[in-house]
Scaffold this active site. Sequence first.
Site, short mmCIF file in Angstrom:
data_model
loop_
_atom_site.label_atom_id
_atom_site.label_comp_id
_atom_site.label_asym_id
_atom_site.label_seq_id
_atom_site.Cartn_x
_atom_site.Cartn_y
_atom_site.Cartn_z
NE ARG A 1 -2.84 0.34 3.40
CZ ARG A 1 -2.14 0.54 4.52
NH1 ARG A 1 -1.42 1.64 4.68
NH2 ARG A 1 -2.14 -0.36 5.49
CE LYS B 1 -13.91 7.54 -18.12
NZ LYS B 1 -13.71 7.40 -16.70
CG ASP C 1 -11.08 15.75 -14.26
OD1 ASP C 1 -10.43 15.24 -15.20
OD2 ASP C 1 -11.96 15.13 -13.63
CE1 TYR D 1 -18.90 10.21 -14.65
CE2 TYR D 1 -17.58 10.18 -12.66
CZ TYR D 1 -18.44 9.55 -13.54
OH TYR D 1 -18.82 8.26 -13.30
O1 P1T Z 1 -14.45 6.52 -13.27
P1 P1T Z 1 -13.26 7.06 -12.53
O2 P1T Z 1 -11.95 6.48 -12.96
O3 P1T Z 1 -13.43 7.04 -11.04
O4 P1T Z 1 -13.13 8.62 -12.95
C1 P1T Z 1 -14.09 9.57 -12.63
C2 P1T Z 1 -14.02 10.69 -13.64
C3 P1T Z 1 -13.35 11.85 -13.31
N1 P1T Z 1 -13.25 12.89 -14.16
C4 P1T Z 1 -13.80 12.84 -15.39
C5 P1T Z 1 -13.69 14.01 -16.30
C6 P1T Z 1 -14.50 11.69 -15.80
O5 P1T Z 1 -15.04 11.67 -17.03
C7 P1T Z 1 -14.62 10.59 -14.90
C8 P1T Z 1 -15.39 9.37 -15.26
N2 P1T Z 1 -16.27 9.53 -16.34
C9 P1T Z 1 -17.08 8.57 -16.87
C10 P1T Z 1 -17.17 7.32 -16.38
C11 P1T Z 1 -17.92 9.02 -18.00
O6 P1T Z 1 -18.46 8.17 -18.75
O7 P1T Z 1 -18.03 10.23 -18.19
#
Ligand code: P1T
Length: 380
Positions: free
Chosen positions: A46, A195, A170, A98
């Site tokens: 961790r 992503k 972000d 998001y």
């Molecule tokens: O899903 P995660 O890895 O926890 O990330 C969250 C997140 C944070 N910031 C942005 C700009 C994002 O688009 C996302 C996650 N978004 C999707 C799952 C979506 O389909 O828009």
Amino acid sequence: MGFQTDSIHAGQQPDPSTGAIMTPIFQTSTFVQDSIGKHKGYEYARTQNPTRQAMEKNIAVLEKGKHGIAFASGLAAISAIIQMLKSGDHVICSDNVYGGTYRVFEAVFKKFGLSFSFVDTSDIEQVKKAFTAQTQLIFVETPTNPMLTLTSLSAIAGLAREKGCLTVVDNTFMSPYFQNPLTFDIDMVVHSSTKYLNGHSDVVGGIVLTRRDDLAEKLFYLQNAAGAVPGPQDCFLILRATKTLALRMREHEKNALAVARYLEKHPRVERVYYPGLSSHPQHQLAREQMSGFGGIVSMELGSLDNARKFAEAVRIFSLAESLGGVESLVDHPAIMTHASVPREERMRMGLTDGLIRLSVGVEDEEDLLADVEQALAAIG
Ligand code: P1T
């Protein structure tokens, strides 16, 4: 070094014990110590893991940062940033973020005495007005998900310096290939590495990047103390994927621009949102602070019924949440990714029931255009 050289080499050396050119997956939970408190820099997985460290260093270089602190998801990374604050602190946040970001702020962190103002950060006057004596952080998504609205990075960084608060961007939509907010004096960048960074829709991950030693120290502390760490295999996959980030992003952008231009001329499409179109109201700002426009295109189809017909008719695009993978996806933000945002808020931003978001993949451009054409025809 250039971006592609860094993406392939930064943070990585051949494994000293075997010469393996790829950083091994250190699938271990603990590390043997020579004597009590005498170890090789690794105690417990961790706290430290060599595969994770290689991935963190690699992405830190790509974002023009100094430190990368990885987490188990984008939301875990965003949560760690908020965990740096204390009860009573206030955060100014872009109104169109998001849906999960909105939800964790409103439904989780508010309970611990933090407060959040959601404002249109593309209008710096609104950001100025939202300041209180307790404001400690400005959280910006640019371009936003899914409306593709931009916020000026230099305006936000300048205002934050004046007011003495921290800034977070972000950068998930642009990836480090098209935008580097740290070079605009933004304090922290966060990514959902689920992503574009990973790009193959087979990992959930997140990472924070910064140039500041003091912030990195706090984030590494929280990474270990709160414990939302990614597993070594996921780190390996992301490290492998960043090697082709530049290649993928160029293809995503080429295809997205072709799709956006096609949609703009189509009579069934009421409006197209893509920063690479000269019709985008912030196209000039996009040119100034980004080196490309990314792979996400949103469009207004006028009604839920039209959106549903389109989403059911596509054959190469798949109807699914998420974005940034090599395969093309369709999302209906109002019912899928942004369902946790209240309806009035959504309507105010243009996030209607007729809005469709396309994550344009790297398939052949003509196949994607043909698919969009036949799916629009299915609306009737
Ligand atoms: O899903 P995660 O890895 O926890 O990330 C969250 C997140 C944070 N910031 C942005 C700009 C994002 O688009 C996302 C996650 N978004 C999707 C799952 C979506 O389909 O828009």
